[in-house]
Scaffold this motif. Structure first.
Motif, PDB file in Angstrom:
ATOM      1  N   SER A  57       9.924   6.309   6.647  1.00  0.00           N
ATOM      2  CA  SER A  57      10.797   5.503   6.202  1.00  0.00           C
ATOM      3  C   SER A  57      11.414   4.434   7.079  1.00  0.00           C
ATOM      4  N   ALA A  90       6.849   2.945   1.286  1.00  0.00           N
ATOM      5  CA  ALA A  90       7.116   4.261   1.017  1.00  0.00           C
ATOM      6  C   ALA A  90       7.892   4.468  -0.457  1.00  0.00           C
ATOM      7  N   THR A 148      10.300  -0.298  -0.121  1.00  0.00           N
ATOM      8  CA  THR A 148      10.483   1.139  -0.646  1.00  0.00           C
ATOM      9  C   THR A 148      10.890   1.248  -2.082  1.00  0.00           C
TER      10      THR A 148
END
Length: 266
Positions: A76, A64, A81
């Motif tokens: 999410s 992400a 991330t």
């Protein structure tokens, strides 16, 4: 996950975005308001962000990406991330002040593990991997210094966009720092301040409800250089990116300077 390879990808992407920004600041800027607090965004922010997001997702399609201007790419709550600050210092650029950087951070389950800060103006890049130290542009290990001055510390201040001028706590903190510091800087480019702290150019940073997008890369860089970060009350600092804004208030300094700085904000 090969974090050294991720660092190489991030450094290359940040430097490519930096070249785009440096070239773009030589011409006219498309500047427009952002939000209701007087902030701005430029065409350069968006162009740099597109480049960075494309590079990261090409290298890591399952990750992400949270980008400052465009928000979330991918799902999410995943393991990996990226945080993308395509132009940290937009307000500086908009008035012709050459003080801005590009910042990238890679987090695993919300915890920053990799940080990259690139300064297009000086063509310098700093990076850090958790537990492996921070690297200066030369490739040498970066170590924060402690040089106390009889005239007081040289400090920097940063605050989140949502902090209003009527925020009493912010006003009290700034007043205390201005009375005791040799100088109190507010550069409108928090990641640049973190690089300065890691290099030893300044003695500390106090942050109040800082933004989540630009905090992790700089904080990790400083920590891996030997800087300690605490909450304003002296307790542990919550470095996870999913914390509340109030959890992103902090004091950061060399361990020998930290007690004095905490006393100023206590």
């Amino acid at each position: 996950m090969d974090l050294e390879h991720a660092r190489a990808v991030a450094v290359e992407a940040a430097e490519a975005a930096g070249a785009l920004l440096l070239d773009g600041t030589r011409g006219p800027l498309g500047v427009r308001p952002k939000g209701g607090a007087g902030d701005v965004v430029t065409d350069l922010d968006l162009a740099s962000e597109r480049l960075l997001v494309d590079r990261l997702l090409t290298a890591y399609p399952s990750h992400a990406v949270i980008a400052e201007e465009s928000g979330l790419f991918g799902a999410s709550g995943g393991e990996w991330t990226w945080l993308v600050d395509p132009l940290d210092g937009t307000n500086n650029v908009s008035i012709g002040l050459p003080a801005y950087v590009v910042g990238l951070a890679l987090c695993r389950s919300g915890r920053p593990l990799l940080g990259v800060v690139h300064d297009p103006v000086t063509a310098r890049t700093w990076s850090a991997i958790r537990g492996c130290g921070a690297l200066a542009p030369s490739g040498a290990r970066l170590t924060a210094s402690y040089r106390p001055s009889p005239h007081g510390p040289l400090l920097a201040w940063t605050q989140g966009y949502a902090v209003s001028r009527k925020d009493a706590r912010a006003g009290t903190l700034r007043s205390a720092l201005e009375l005791s510091a040799r100088r109190l800087l507010q550069l409108w480019a928090p990641l640049l301040q973190w690089a300065m702290l890691a290099r030893g150019d300044i003695d500390g940073i106090v942050g109040y409800r800082a933004e989540a997008i630009d905090l992790p890369a700089g904080a990790l860089l400083a920590q891996e250089a030997g800087i300690e970060i605490r909450a304003l009350d002296g307790g542990p600092f919550d470095e996870r990116i999913d914390g509340a804004a109030d959890d992103r208030s902090f004091v950061a300094a060399h361990p020998k300077a930290l007690p004095g700085l905490l006393a100023l904000v206590g």
